[in-house]
Write a protein that holds these residues in place. Structure first.
Motif, short mmCIF file in Angstrom:
data_model
loop_
_atom_site.label_atom_id
_atom_site.label_comp_id
_atom_site.label_asym_id
_atom_site.label_seq_id
_atom_site.Cartn_x
_atom_site.Cartn_y
_atom_site.Cartn_z
N MET A 1 0.86 -1.17 0.00
CA MET A 1 0.00 0.00 0.00
C MET A 1 0.91 1.23 0.00
O MET A 1 1.88 1.29 0.75
CB MET A 1 -0.90 -0.05 1.24
N ALA A 2 0.59 2.18 -0.83
CA ALA A 2 1.41 3.38 -0.93
C ALA A 2 1.41 4.14 0.40
O ALA A 2 0.39 4.21 1.08
CB ALA A 2 0.86 4.29 -2.03
N PRO A 3 2.56 4.70 0.76
CA PRO A 3 2.64 5.45 2.01
C PRO A 3 1.61 6.59 2.11
O PRO A 3 1.10 6.87 3.19
CB PRO A 3 4.07 5.99 2.03
N THR A 4 1.30 7.23 0.98
CA THR A 4 0.32 8.32 1.02
C THR A 4 -1.08 7.80 1.37
O THR A 4 -1.80 8.45 2.13
CB THR A 4 0.28 9.09 -0.31
N LEU A 5 -1.44 6.64 0.84
CA LEU A 5 -2.73 6.05 1.17
C LEU A 5 -2.75 5.62 2.63
O LEU A 5 -3.72 5.89 3.34
CB LEU A 5 -3.03 4.86 0.25
N ALA A 6 -1.69 4.97 3.07
CA ALA A 6 -1.61 4.54 4.48
C ALA A 6 -1.72 5.74 5.41
O ALA A 6 -2.42 5.69 6.43
CB ALA A 6 -0.32 3.78 4.73
N ALA A 7 -1.08 6.84 5.06
CA ALA A 7 -1.12 8.04 5.89
C ALA A 7 -2.53 8.64 5.94
O ALA A 7 -3.00 9.08 7.00
CB ALA A 7 -0.13 9.08 5.38
N GLU A 8 -3.21 8.65 4.79
CA GLU A 8 -4.57 9.20 4.75
C GLU A 8 -5.54 8.32 5.54
O GLU A 8 -6.38 8.83 6.29
CB GLU A 8 -5.05 9.36 3.31
N VAL A 9 -5.42 7.03 5.41
CA VAL A 9 -6.28 6.12 6.16
C VAL A 9 -6.01 6.27 7.67
O VAL A 9 -6.94 6.31 8.48
CB VAL A 9 -6.08 4.66 5.68
N SER A 10 -4.75 6.38 8.03
CA SER A 10 -4.39 6.59 9.44
C SER A 10 -4.95 7.91 9.96
O SER A 10 -5.47 7.98 11.08
CB SER A 10 -2.87 6.56 9.59
N ARG A 11 -4.86 8.96 9.15
CA ARG A 11 -5.40 10.27 9.54
C ARG A 11 -6.90 10.17 9.79
O ARG A 11 -7.41 10.70 10.78
CB ARG A 11 -5.11 11.31 8.46
#
Length: 124
Positions: A1-11
């Protein structure tokens, strides 16, 4: 999973916990993002693990089990996969199996891009 997607889901996951007014909308948005990613990459263990956390936190534990079991079958070595499985099991008829999954989770490292479902051991 792309880091940007992981970061948005985490946010979004964090926003749900931080602000009850955002609970449903933030978890729904996180779920939509993860499911869209899984359409393109159905075997993404990180997305399946995080989706399991989102579904469990939304009280949809049986659905979470389905996604998390898929991550397990794919060979997940992520502590969050097994922690999230245990949480979902604690909230379904599979409660008796949860202890083994919590133990398995304790032996592994959590993935940098995955979510952990909330669990209060005193609540059970």
């Amino acid at each position: 999973m792309a880091p940007t997607l992981a970061a948005e889901v985490s946010r979004l996951h964090e926003a749900a916990w931080r602000d009850p007014a955002q609970w449903t909308s933030a978890l729904d948005r996180a779920e939509r993002l993860l499911r869209a990613h899984l359409e393109a990459e159905p075997d993404c263990i990180d997305a399946l693990t995080s989706l399991g956390a989102v579904l469990s936190d939304a009280g949809r534990h049986s659905e979470a089990l389905t996604e998390l079991r898929r991550a397990e079958r794919l060979g997940s070595a992520d502590a969050n996969t097994y922690h999230n499985l245990a949480v979902a099991m604690m909230n379904t008829s599979e409660r008796g199996k949860a202890r083994d999954y919590f133990k398995q989770a304790a032996l592994l490292q959590a993935g940098a891009g995955t979510l952990q479902a909330y669990f209060d051991p005193h609540g059970h």
